[in-house]
Scaffold this active site. Structure first.
Site, PDB file in Angstrom:
ATOM      1  N   SER A  90       6.722   2.323   3.379  1.00 41.18           N
ATOM      2  CA  SER A  90       6.960   1.120   2.109  1.00 41.18           C
ATOM      3  C   SER A  90       7.965   1.808   1.315  1.00 41.18           C
ATOM      4  O   SER A  90       8.664   2.621   1.513  1.00 41.18           O
ATOM      5  CB  SER A  90       6.128   0.552   2.504  1.00 41.18           C
ATOM      6  N   HIS A 224       2.612  -5.009   8.536  1.00 37.48           N
ATOM      7  CA  HIS A 224       2.685  -4.154   7.868  1.00 37.48           C
ATOM      8  C   HIS A 224       2.238  -2.845   7.129  1.00 37.48           C
ATOM      9  O   HIS A 224       2.432  -1.636   7.518  1.00 37.48           O
ATOM     10  CB  HIS A 224       3.222  -4.821   6.639  1.00 37.48           C
TER      11      HIS A 224
END
Length: 248
Positions: A90, A224
């Site tokens: 990320s 995620h």
């Protein structure tokens, strides 16, 4: 700076160190079990960012470019002493990429491979700017983002406590304009969770336009934070990629 001390003892000539950069609000502890799985040939070096983990008393950086410059300054001597790769998840994925450009700008040894995980390409617009949400809406969005991570359930108070750091980290990633330099000549693995609404596989794969080298694309079940639920498959693929460059 604080990282794991990989320097003790002999280092094999075919060793590839793996520097691991955390996601927004994360710390080096996210990668604490990776070394035991990857083994001594690929020593894992988890990195804490200023204001996080063991560096919590240091001020946060105001921009992603400044943070990349700082980490390259801190790690350049180590990175010049043997083969290494960088993994970033990320925010960490953006940071890994920008560190690659900073290393190239300084004409320092480049990583043998980058691993960009769960980070949308700079060419892709953000579905929403999380750092601009109200506190309540941001907490809800973060809980939804981490929906398939059991340890998050019931930790709303902890997330609320971490909001200032999380919001600052999100601002770094969501306001970064992207690279201004030519494509990076470093092999890269683009990694994503199949059900990640923040960084879907297609938008992670579009990083390929920013590289002038070999590109591999992998997608895993989960969202995620698939790196927690699919760590066995992820580390298997990382190990295979590193085995192809070890000793070169």
């Amino acid at each position: 700076m604080d990282t794991l001390d990989w320097t003790k003892g002999a280092v094999r000539a075919d060793t590839v160190r793996l520097y691991c950069l955390p996601f927004a609000g994360g710390s080096a502890t996210v990668y604490r079990d990776w070394g035991a799985i990857l083994g001594s040939r690929y020593p894992v070096v988890p990195v804490d960012l200023p204001g996080h983990g063991r560096r919590v008393r240091e001020p946060l950086c105001g921009s992603l470019d400044a943070l990349a410059e700082l980490l390259v300054t801190e790690l350049s001597e180590e990175m010049g002493s043997g083969s290494y790769a960088i993994f970033g998840h990320s925010l960490g994925g953006l940071l890994a990429f920008q560190m690659g450009h900073e290393l190239a700008r300084r004409r320092l040894p480049l990583p043998v491979r980058l691993f960009i995980s769960a980070a949308r390409s700079p060419a892709e617009p953000h579905p929403c700017l999380l750092h601009e949400l109200s506190d309540a809406a941001l907490v809800d969005a973060l809980i939804r983002l981490a929906g398939d991570v059991p340890s998050i359930d019931g930790h709303r108070e902890l997330i609320e406590f971490m909001l200032p750091v999380l919001r600052a980290d999100l601002r770094l990633s969501e306001t970064w304009p992207g690279p201004s330099a030519p494509p990076l000549r470093v092999p890269v693995s683009l990694l994503s969770g199949a059900n990640d609404w923040l960084a879907p596989p297609a938008q992670v794969a579009s990083w390929r336009r920013y590289f002038d080298s070999e590109v591999a694309v992998h997608s895993y079940p989960g969202g995620h934070f698939y790196l927690g639920t699919e760590s066995t498959a992820l580390l298997r693929d990382i190990g295979r990629a590193l085995s192809r460059v070890a000793g070169e």
